[in-house]
Design a protein around this motif. Structure first.
Motif, PDB file in Angstrom:
ATOM      1  N   ASP A   1       6.571 -41.054   4.086  1.00  0.00           N
ATOM      2  CA  ASP A   1       7.570 -40.398   4.931  1.00  0.00           C
ATOM      3  C   ASP A   1       6.808 -39.854   6.140  1.00  0.00           C
ATOM      4  O   ASP A   1       6.057 -38.885   6.023  1.00  0.00           O
ATOM      5  CB  ASP A   1       8.231 -39.275   4.098  1.00  0.00           C
ATOM      6  CG  ASP A   1       9.254 -38.489   4.886  1.00  0.00           C
ATOM      7  OD1 ASP A   1       9.566 -38.875   6.029  1.00  0.00           O
ATOM      8  OD2 ASP A   1       9.736 -37.468   4.344  1.00  0.00           O
TER       9      ASP A   1
ATOM     10  N   SER B   1       9.307 -32.192   4.068  1.00  0.00           N
ATOM     11  CA  SER B   1      10.687 -32.010   3.600  1.00  0.00           C
ATOM     12  C   SER B   1      10.841 -32.469   2.160  1.00  0.00           C
ATOM     13  O   SER B   1      11.773 -32.065   1.470  1.00  0.00           O
ATOM     14  CB  SER B   1      11.663 -32.858   4.424  1.00  0.00           C
ATOM     15  OG  SER B   1      11.424 -32.742   5.776  1.00  0.00           O
TER      16      SER B   1
ATOM     17  N   SER C   1      13.284 -38.679   6.178  1.00  0.00           N
ATOM     18  CA  SER C   1      12.975 -38.138   4.850  1.00  0.00           C
ATOM     19  C   SER C   1      14.131 -38.400   3.886  1.00  0.00           C
ATOM     20  O   SER C   1      13.923 -38.785   2.735  1.00  0.00           O
ATOM     21  CB  SER C   1      12.700 -36.630   4.947  1.00  0.00           C
ATOM     22  OG  SER C   1      11.662 -36.401   5.868  1.00  0.00           O
TER      23      SER C   1
ATOM     24  N   ASP D   1       4.209 -35.970   6.457  1.00  0.00           N
ATOM     25  CA  ASP D   1       4.521 -34.951   7.461  1.00  0.00           C
ATOM     26  C   ASP D   1       3.889 -33.654   6.955  1.00  0.00           C
ATOM     27  O   ASP D   1       4.560 -32.801   6.374  1.00  0.00           O
ATOM     28  CB  ASP D   1       6.044 -34.829   7.604  1.00  0.00           C
ATOM     29  CG  ASP D   1       6.441 -34.109   8.877  1.00  0.00           C
ATOM     30  OD1 ASP D   1       5.559 -33.485   9.492  1.00  0.00           O
ATOM     31  OD2 ASP D   1       7.625 -34.164   9.251  1.00  0.00           O
TER      32      ASP D   1
HETATM   33 MG   LIG Z   1      11.208 -35.775   7.832  1.00  0.00          MG
END
Ligand SMILES: [Mg+2]
Ligand SMILES: Nc1ncnc2c1ncn2[C@@H]1O[C@H](COP(=O)(O)OP(=O)(O)OP(=O)(O)O)[C@@H](O)[C@H]1O
Length: 299
Positions: A160, A77, A49, A72
């Motif tokens: 990501d 994040s 990330s 994710d």
């Molecule tokens: Mg991550």
């Protein structure tokens, strides 16, 4: 109870058609994007990330139109790191506008929608959620996100990815062959071993793997302005040490200041003139060169 072989066709579930429809939704949503890059690893906590955001920032500073999709969904994040946790979603004429970082990167992250005290739950068809069901729901969600938000014309969309070698391959399947991969590792044999599995699994499919970045490759001591080793294996590779059979796009040291920036959600408009800033610039240039040499897939 019917067994798999007793079912004629798909048993009336239209499952194949549904998968094809979902795939079309994903492909349609990506039509205006020139390059698609998924940042994965297999290994968790290695800096996927962080590198996604910082590389996006370095390329944004060169004038590229960039967006990040934090795939994710249950461990997002990007909202916190990119400073869009409190973002308001404003409906546009047809689709919902994406929040932007202060340096102009459009970001979708579940962390802008769900507070950190809550988990994203997929309703399950059966008691005890199966991996198959979860994967199907994630794929459907990805299609909805691409369809419902304004992605517009982009030079680069970065995904990501969540950790897990099998999920890295699953996303390659979801996102289709136009998506190239960058894999992140750290200079430890354990991490490299896991990333090697992702390399092996991806090599069986059509997606291009641009290379890997070795993150946390040493520790940047600001007081002494020097890089110190973080792992024993960094300076003196053991004989026969496993190497990844893909190009190395660069190495990035650990910088406590960078970690603080990520925690506070302050994207850097320009990378600092430090070893870490220069390392990220180098990786960004390698990534760009590699992308420019990628044959364009038919849309
Ligand atoms: Mg991550
Ligand atoms: N080069 C670096 N310098 C300083 N801090 C870093 C660096 N790389 C990563 N970090 C920090 O390490 C932590 C883990 O990084 P990050 O969340 O990017 O890893 P990840 O691979 O995305 O993890 P996950 O598998 O959970 O998604 C974060 O707090 C991040 O700020």
């Amino acid at each position: 109870m019917k067994r798999y072989h007793d079912i004629v066709g798909d048993g009336g579930s239209r499952v194949l058609e549904q998968v094809a429809e979902q795939r079309a939704r994903v492909t349609d949503g990506l039509a205006g994007v020139r390059h698609l890059v998924a940042v994965g690893s297999g290994k968790g906590g290695v800096g996927k990330s962080t590198l996604t955001l910082q590389l996006a920032g370095a390329l944004r500073a060169r004038g590229l139109r960039i967006a990040i999709l934090d795939a994710d969904f249950n461990g997002p994040s990007q909202a916190r790191m990119a400073g869009v946790q409190e973002a308001l979603f404003v409906p546009g004429s047809h689709k919902v506008a994406l929040p932007r970082t202060t340096n102009g990167i459009a970001v979708f992250s579940m962390g802008s929608m769900i507070p950190e005290s809550e988990a994203l739950e997929f309703e399950s068809a059966s008691h005890g959620e199966s991996h198959t069901w979860r994967a199907t729901r994630e794929f459907a969600l990805l299609g909805e996100i691409l369809r419902s938000f304004e992605w517009g014309s982009l030079d680069l969309l970065m995904f990501d990815l969540p950790p897990g070698a099998e999920r890295t391959v699953q996303y390659a399947e979801y996102l289709g062959p136009r998506t190239s991969f960058v894999l992140v590792t750290i200079p430890s044999e354990v991490a490299r071993g896991v990333v090697a599995r992702s390399v092996a699994a991806l090599s069986k499919g059509p997606n291009r793997v641009l290379g890997y970045v070795e993150n946390m490759s040493g520790y940047y001591c600001r007081d002494c302005n020097a890089i110190k080793p973080l792992f024993d294996s960094h300076d003196q590779p053991a004989p026969g040490q496993r190497r990844l059979e893909i190009p190395c796009l660069g190495t990035v040291p650990f910088d406590p200041e960078l970690a603080r920036h990520c925690d506070r959600g302050i994207p850097l408009a320009e990378l600092p003139d430090t070893p870490v800033g220069r390392a990220l610039e180098h990786v960004a240039q390698q990534l760009l060169d590699s992308l420019e040499s990628t044959p364009e897939f038919p849309r």
